[in-house]
Scaffold this active site. Structure first.
Site, short mmCIF file in Angstrom:
data_model
loop_
_atom_site.label_atom_id
_atom_site.label_comp_id
_atom_site.label_asym_id
_atom_site.label_seq_id
_atom_site.Cartn_x
_atom_site.Cartn_y
_atom_site.Cartn_z
N ASP A 195 0.81 -1.22 0.00
CA ASP A 195 0.00 0.00 0.00
C ASP A 195 0.84 1.27 0.00
O ASP A 195 0.30 2.37 -0.11
CB ASP A 195 -0.99 0.00 1.18
CG ASP A 195 -0.34 -0.22 2.53
OD1 ASP A 195 0.74 -0.83 2.60
OD2 ASP A 195 -0.93 0.22 3.55
N ASP B 100 2.74 3.92 9.80
CA ASP B 100 3.08 2.54 10.13
C ASP B 100 4.12 2.45 11.24
O ASP B 100 5.25 2.02 11.03
CB ASP B 100 3.58 1.80 8.88
CG ASP B 100 2.50 1.63 7.84
OD1 ASP B 100 2.09 0.49 7.57
OD2 ASP B 100 2.03 2.66 7.31
#
Length: 303
Positions: free
Chosen positions: A65, A206
């Site tokens: 992604d 993240d």
């Protein structure tokens, strides 16, 4: 002036109203991209921006992604007859990953220059940007990025006149070069005031809360930070998969004393995100939800 556009805000998978992760900045004719998830090309077009000035692409890590839009982006640049080199920055393994992706984009009319990250913190100066990459806490090697536009001090005319430096050398000194004239040597620090505050943008996805994130985001004009989960009951899931909640991101912004924070990289399951923002703003008042196409113009202070 630094233009900022948050191109995509989705995490894990694209949605009809959210493209995958990507950020673009523009400064002095050069554009920088951080991450290139699926849909990035469409997001750039919707924003009314251009691929042509993109000189540098930084990658946080190599989950799909965050990088799946790269082959198409490279092909578009090539079809636009780009000839100038393109610099890619990312964690160790960058060239191997990009080479594999280029199986479907094998021929390009421009050179790719690779800069692989091997240290917890690394600094690059490219096209007027100071880029600091810093290691964060994900389940694979992952970096955040601080992008700065440095600003030199003011030129002191009185000092230059007292030193009898000819005017045609003033610009040379302002550009950071040393001048030797009639047996005397003049250095920029002799006529330049102290450095002034520049512009600072920090981007991080993240990760769990990390000290290097707080350190590098410190004093940023804008922090764009992941908030994968908003629901308080998903804290355990955030810890398991090495992500942050809205509230943890707000705490990072508070500790780093940033001016403004945008949340991004939302879970596909997240709905009614605005419902959670009052509690977030109770931690850090100048917090906002990131949206695809959200833009901001950062300007130098007048001092």
């Amino acid at each position: 002036m630094l233009d900022v556009c948050l191109l995509g805000t989705a995490g894990m998978m694209p949605l009809p109203h959210r493209y995958l992760t990507s950020l673009m900045t523009r400064y002095n004719g050069s554009s920088l991209l951080i991450d290139c998830g699926e849909g990035t090309q469409v997001a750039v077009k919707k924003a009314g921006w251009s691929f042509h000035p993109v000189d540098t692409i930084c990658f946080t890590h190599y989950h799909a992604d965050h990088i799946s839009g790269l082959p198409g982006m490279l092909l578009t640049m090539g079809n636009a007859e780009r000839k100038e080199p393109l610099t890619l920055i990312g964690p160790k393994g960058l060239q191997r990953v990009v080479t594999a992706l280029r199986v479907i984009a094998p021929e390009l009319p421009f050179e790719i220059q690779y800069m692989e990250l091997t240290e917890p913190e690394q600094v690059f100066r490219l096209h007027g940007y100071k880029i600091t990459a810093f290691l964060v806490k994900h389940n694979v090697p992952c970096y955040g990025y601080t992008v700065e536009i440095e600003r030199q001090g003011r030129f002191c005319v009185e000092q230059a006149q007292q030193l009898d430096i000819p005017k045609h050398y003033w610009g040379v000194l302002q550009n950071g070069q040393t001048v030797t004239w009639e047996g005397s040597t003049y250095t920029p620090d002799m006529v330049m005031g102290p450095a002034r505050r520049g512009l600072k943008l920090t981007y991080c996805t993240d990760t769990r809360p990390a000290q290097l994130l707080v350190k590098n985001a410190s004093g940023s004009d804008l922090l764009i930070c992941e908030g994968m989960y908003a629901e308080p009951e998903k804290l355990a899931k955030a810890k398991q998969y090495k992500h942050m909640t809205f509230y943890e991101a707000a705490q990072v912004a508070k500790e780093a004393k940033v001016k403004e924070m945008w949340l991004t990289h939302f879970s596909p399951s997240l709905v009614r995100a605005e419902d959670y923002m009052p509690k977030v703003r109770g931690i850090f008042p100048n917090a906002h939800l990131g949206k695809d196409g959200k833009m901001l113009e950062l300007n130098f202070q007048d001092d």
